[in-house]
Design a protein around this motif. Structure first.
Motif, PDB file in Angstrom:
ATOM      1  N   ALA A 120       0.835  -1.206   0.000  1.00 21.15           N
ATOM      2  CA  ALA A 120       0.000   0.000   0.000  1.00 21.15           C
ATOM      3  C   ALA A 120       0.872   1.259   0.000  1.00 21.15           C
ATOM      4  CB  ALA A 120      -0.936  -0.001   1.203  1.00 21.15           C
ATOM      5  N   ALA A 121       1.961   1.238   0.736  1.00 17.44           N
ATOM      6  CA  ALA A 121       2.870   2.390   0.767  1.00 17.44           C
ATOM      7  C   ALA A 121       3.480   2.624  -0.610  1.00 17.44           C
ATOM      8  CB  ALA A 121       3.967   2.167   1.809  1.00 17.44           C
ATOM      9  N   THR A 122       3.891   1.560  -1.259  1.00 18.85           N
ATOM     10  CA  THR A 122       4.466   1.669  -2.591  1.00 18.85           C
ATOM     11  C   THR A 122       3.435   2.182  -3.593  1.00 18.85           C
ATOM     12  OG1 THR A 122       6.062  -0.081  -2.130  1.00 18.85           O
ATOM     13  CG2 THR A 122       5.601   0.382  -4.453  1.00 18.85           C
ATOM     14  N   ALA A 123       2.220   1.668  -3.517  1.00 17.43           N
ATOM     15  CA  ALA A 123       1.155   2.108  -4.431  1.00 17.43           C
ATOM     16  C   ALA A 123       0.885   3.595  -4.258  1.00 17.43           C
ATOM     17  CB  ALA A 123      -0.116   1.297  -4.189  1.00 17.43           C
ATOM     18  N   TRP A 124       0.825   4.060  -3.018  1.00 20.80           N
ATOM     19  CA  TRP A 124       0.585   5.483  -2.745  1.00 20.80           C
ATOM     20  C   TRP A 124       1.732   6.341  -3.281  1.00 20.80           C
ATOM     21  CZ3 TRP A 124      -1.665   9.787  -2.355  1.00 20.80           C
ATOM     22  CH2 TRP A 124      -1.118  10.869  -1.688  1.00 20.80           C
ATOM     23  N   CYS A 160      -6.245  13.544  -5.336  1.00 17.91           N
ATOM     24  CA  CYS A 160      -7.355  13.185  -6.205  1.00 17.91           C
ATOM     25  C   CYS A 160      -8.117  12.021  -5.552  1.00 17.91           C
ATOM     26  CB  CYS A 160      -6.841  12.795  -7.594  1.00 17.91           C
ATOM     27  SG  CYS A 160      -5.937  11.235  -7.655  1.00 17.91           S
ATOM     28  N   THR A 161      -9.211  11.618  -6.159  1.00 14.58           N
ATOM     29  CA  THR A 161     -10.028  10.542  -5.597  1.00 14.58           C
ATOM     30  C   THR A 161      -9.217   9.263  -5.431  1.00 14.58           C
ATOM     31  OG1 THR A 161     -12.014  11.485  -6.569  1.00 14.58           O
ATOM     32  CG2 THR A 161     -12.129   9.189  -5.916  1.00 14.58           C
ATOM     33  N   THR A 162      -8.490   8.877  -6.448  1.00 15.35           N
ATOM     34  CA  THR A 162      -7.677   7.661  -6.382  1.00 15.35           C
ATOM     35  C   THR A 162      -6.583   7.813  -5.330  1.00 15.35           C
ATOM     36  OG1 THR A 162      -8.118   7.150  -8.694  1.00 15.35           O
ATOM     37  CG2 THR A 162      -6.184   6.107  -7.699  1.00 15.35           C
ATOM     38  N   PHE A 222      -4.089   6.527  -0.179  1.00 16.57           N
ATOM     39  CA  PHE A 222      -3.514   6.997   1.079  1.00 16.57           C
ATOM     40  C   PHE A 222      -4.290   6.454   2.276  1.00 16.57           C
ATOM     41  CE2 PHE A 222      -3.090   9.837   4.673  1.00 16.57           C
ATOM     42  CZ  PHE A 222      -1.714   9.833   4.825  1.00 16.57           C
ATOM     43  N   GLU A 223      -5.617   6.438   2.189  1.00 18.52           N
ATOM     44  CA  GLU A 223      -6.429   5.930   3.296  1.00 18.52           C
ATOM     45  C   GLU A 223      -6.143   4.461   3.556  1.00 18.52           C
ATOM     46  OE1 GLU A 223     -10.439   6.998   2.265  1.00 18.52           O
ATOM     47  OE2 GLU A 223     -10.116   9.110   2.799  1.00 18.52           O
ATOM     48  N   ARG A 224      -5.985   3.667   2.487  1.00 20.58           N
ATOM     49  CA  ARG A 224      -5.647   2.246   2.666  1.00 20.58           C
ATOM     50  C   ARG A 224      -4.277   2.121   3.334  1.00 20.58           C
ATOM     51  NH1 ARG A 224      -6.285  -2.939   1.650  1.00 20.58           N
ATOM     52  NH2 ARG A 224      -4.610  -4.190   0.776  1.00 20.58           N
ATOM     53  N   PHE A 225      -3.304   2.884   2.849  1.00 18.87           N
ATOM     54  CA  PHE A 225      -1.966   2.874   3.444  1.00 18.87           C
ATOM     55  C   PHE A 225      -2.036   3.244   4.923  1.00 18.87           C
ATOM     56  CE2 PHE A 225       1.311   6.050   4.618  1.00 18.87           C
ATOM     57  CZ  PHE A 225       2.316   5.159   4.953  1.00 18.87           C
ATOM     58  N   ALA A 226      -2.770   4.298   5.253  1.00 22.72           N
ATOM     59  CA  ALA A 226      -2.853   4.758   6.646  1.00 22.72           C
ATOM     60  C   ALA A 226      -3.509   3.715   7.547  1.00 22.72           C
ATOM     61  CB  ALA A 226      -3.624   6.075   6.717  1.00 22.72           C
ATOM     62  N   ARG A 227      -4.578   3.075   7.066  1.00 24.24           N
ATOM     63  CA  ARG A 227      -5.245   2.030   7.863  1.00 24.24           C
ATOM     64  C   ARG A 227      -4.310   0.860   8.123  1.00 24.24           C
ATOM     65  NH1 ARG A 227      -9.493   2.949   4.354  1.00 24.24           N
ATOM     66  NH2 ARG A 227      -8.988   1.035   3.241  1.00 24.24           N
ATOM     67  N   LEU A 228      -3.606   0.428   7.088  1.00 18.71           N
ATOM     68  CA  LEU A 228      -2.685  -0.695   7.254  1.00 18.71           C
ATOM     69  C   LEU A 228      -1.496  -0.315   8.129  1.00 18.71           C
ATOM     70  CD1 LEU A 228      -2.846  -2.132   3.646  1.00 18.71           C
ATOM     71  CD2 LEU A 228      -3.587  -3.301   5.736  1.00 18.71           C
ATOM     72  N   GLN A 229      -1.023   0.904   8.001  1.00 16.25           N
ATOM     73  CA  GLN A 229       0.076   1.360   8.850  1.00 16.25           C
ATOM     74  C   GLN A 229      -0.354   1.359  10.312  1.00 16.25           C
ATOM     75  OE1 GLN A 229       1.250   5.550   8.670  1.00 16.25           O
ATOM     76  NE2 GLN A 229       3.367   4.860   8.559  1.00 16.25           N
TER      77      GLN A 229
END
Length: 57
Positions: free
Chosen positions: A12-16, A32-34, A39-46
């Motif tokens: 997720a960090a790499t994707a962001w 942007c929306t994407t 970022f939200e997925r990265f933050a939740r997983l972090q």
């Protein structure tokens, strides 16, 4: 076999980071929306990954 939490967090960090490098909106202003979703997925997983480690300290 399911991916570990650490692997999902790093993916997720790499994707962001990859998205942000190529998106002028995410680099220069509000995401942007994407970018926001990534970022939200990265933050939740972090948070999920670091939370147990913080309790051990």
């Amino acid at each position: 076999m399911a991916e570990s939490l650490h692997t999902r967090y790093m993916t997720a960090a790499t994707a962001w980071r990859t998205h942000r490098k190529g998106c002028s909106l995410c680099r220069n202003s509000e995401p942007c929306t994407t970018g926001r979703q990534l970022f939200e997925r990265f933050a939740r997983l972090q948070d999920a990954y670091l939370s147990p480690q913080k309790r051990k300290s």
